[in-house]
Design an enzyme around this catalytic site. Structure first.
Site, PDB file in Angstrom:
ATOM      1  N   LEU A  52     -20.743  29.688 -34.086  1.00 16.31           N
ATOM      2  CA  LEU A  52     -20.359  28.298 -33.854  1.00 16.31           C
ATOM      3  C   LEU A  52     -19.723  28.220 -32.466  1.00 16.31           C
ATOM      4  CD1 LEU A  52     -18.644  27.335 -37.251  1.00 16.31           C
ATOM      5  CD2 LEU A  52     -20.947  26.708 -36.506  1.00 16.31           C
ATOM      6  N   ASP A  53     -19.864  27.077 -31.801  1.00 15.85           N
ATOM      7  CA  ASP A  53     -19.205  26.885 -30.511  1.00 15.85           C
ATOM      8  C   ASP A  53     -17.693  27.028 -30.682  1.00 15.85           C
ATOM      9  OD1 ASP A  53     -21.679  26.333 -29.468  1.00 15.85           O
ATOM     10  OD2 ASP A  53     -21.415  24.155 -29.466  1.00 15.85           O
ATOM     11  N   LYS A  54     -17.037  27.410 -29.616  1.00 15.15           N
ATOM     12  CA  LYS A  54     -15.580  27.621 -29.650  1.00 15.15           C
ATOM     13  C   LYS A  54     -14.834  26.427 -30.250  1.00 15.15           C
ATOM     14  CE  LYS A  54     -13.171  26.927 -25.945  1.00 15.15           C
ATOM     15  NZ  LYS A  54     -12.629  27.030 -24.575  1.00 15.15           N
ATOM     16  N   ARG A  62     -24.948  18.632 -29.949  1.00 11.63           N
ATOM     17  CA  ARG A  62     -24.271  17.968 -28.837  1.00 11.63           C
ATOM     18  C   ARG A  62     -25.274  17.368 -27.854  1.00 11.63           C
ATOM     19  NH1 ARG A  62     -20.195  22.759 -27.200  1.00 11.63           N
ATOM     20  NH2 ARG A  62     -19.524  21.246 -25.617  1.00 11.63           N
TER      21      ARG A  62
END
Length: 241
Positions: free
Chosen positions: A92-94, A192
């Site tokens: 997962l993205d930060k 996103r």
């Protein structure tokens, strides 16, 4: 005027290095706006707010799989260091929170799970708060090209890989919409980039043109594979919209 990291180090009585790290992690804001660059010049009387990183919580664990509730502001690889007897199954993205999965390296289940991801047999459902009003559900089917340098950045491009995202509005909050987002593929920054492409960027997504917020309003809510299903409840930031 003075650099942000120097002002933060004075305010918090910490080293310049520690101040830079807090800014790089996206934990520092000023008047509700996230500070993106440690070298940004700011007035000397600036007062910063620092978000606290929550502790990850174990949702489920057995001999095959470990499901963890990942808080925002933590890189997936940092999380992996906390569970050294397991390896990441996906990332997962930060700044994204929610369910992330670990398995035992090279176990029979690990191979099965990797194939499930490869064959698009994993159900992945997210919650996203976006700018503007989304009135109906739809599918976004646009190829994504990712360019990897110091930081990965993706864009819609005919030269990219196929990517499918399904969105469904759950509720309207002012001039924003809370969406249920289901992805079939798993391209870098897929949700996103796809939401930006239809002019509804995610709140807090400064990287892709979203409005300022203390965090990226994207949450990995549910994931299902190989007979398992795991759910991470809505974070407080989503419940209090």
């Amino acid at each position: 005027m003075e650099k942000a990291y120097k002002l933060l180090s004075l305010q918090e009585k910490i080293s310049n290095k520690k101040a830079k790290t807090l800014i790089d992690k996206g934990l520092v804001s000023l008047k509700g706006k996230k500070i993106m660059l440690g070298r940004m010049e700011l007035p000397k009387d600036s007062i910063f707010q620092i978000s606290q990183v929550q502790k990850p919580k174990v949702i489920f664990e057995d001999k095959n799989i470990l499901a963890v509730d990942k808080p925002p502001f933590i890189e997936s690889y940092e999380l992996a260091q906390m569970f050294k007897d397991r390896v990441l199954l996906h990332r997962l993205d930060k700044d994204t929170s929610g369910v992330i999965l670990f398995v035992k390296d090279r176990s029979p289940f690990h191979l099965q799970a990797k194939n499930a991801f490869k064959n698009q047999e994993v159900y992945k459902e997210y919650l996203a708060l976006v700018e503007g009003i989304v009135s109906q559900e739809c599918e976004i089917n646009k190829p994504i090209l990712t360019i990897k340098t110091t930081h990965a950045k993706s864009k819609i491009s005919k030269a990219g890989l196929q990517a499918q995202t399904y969105i469904k509005p759950l509720r309207i909050i002012g001039k924003k919409t809370l969406l249920e987002v289901v992805i079939k593929t798993g391209r870098t920054h897929q949700i996103r980039v796809h939401l930006k492409s239809i002019f509804h960027p995610i709140v807090g997504d400064n990287f892709y043109g979203g409005m300022d917020a203390k965090r990226l309003m994207l949450h990995a809510h549910k994931i299902s594979l190989l007979g398992y299903e795991f759910v991470s409840q809505e974070p407080m930031e989503f419940q209090n919209l």
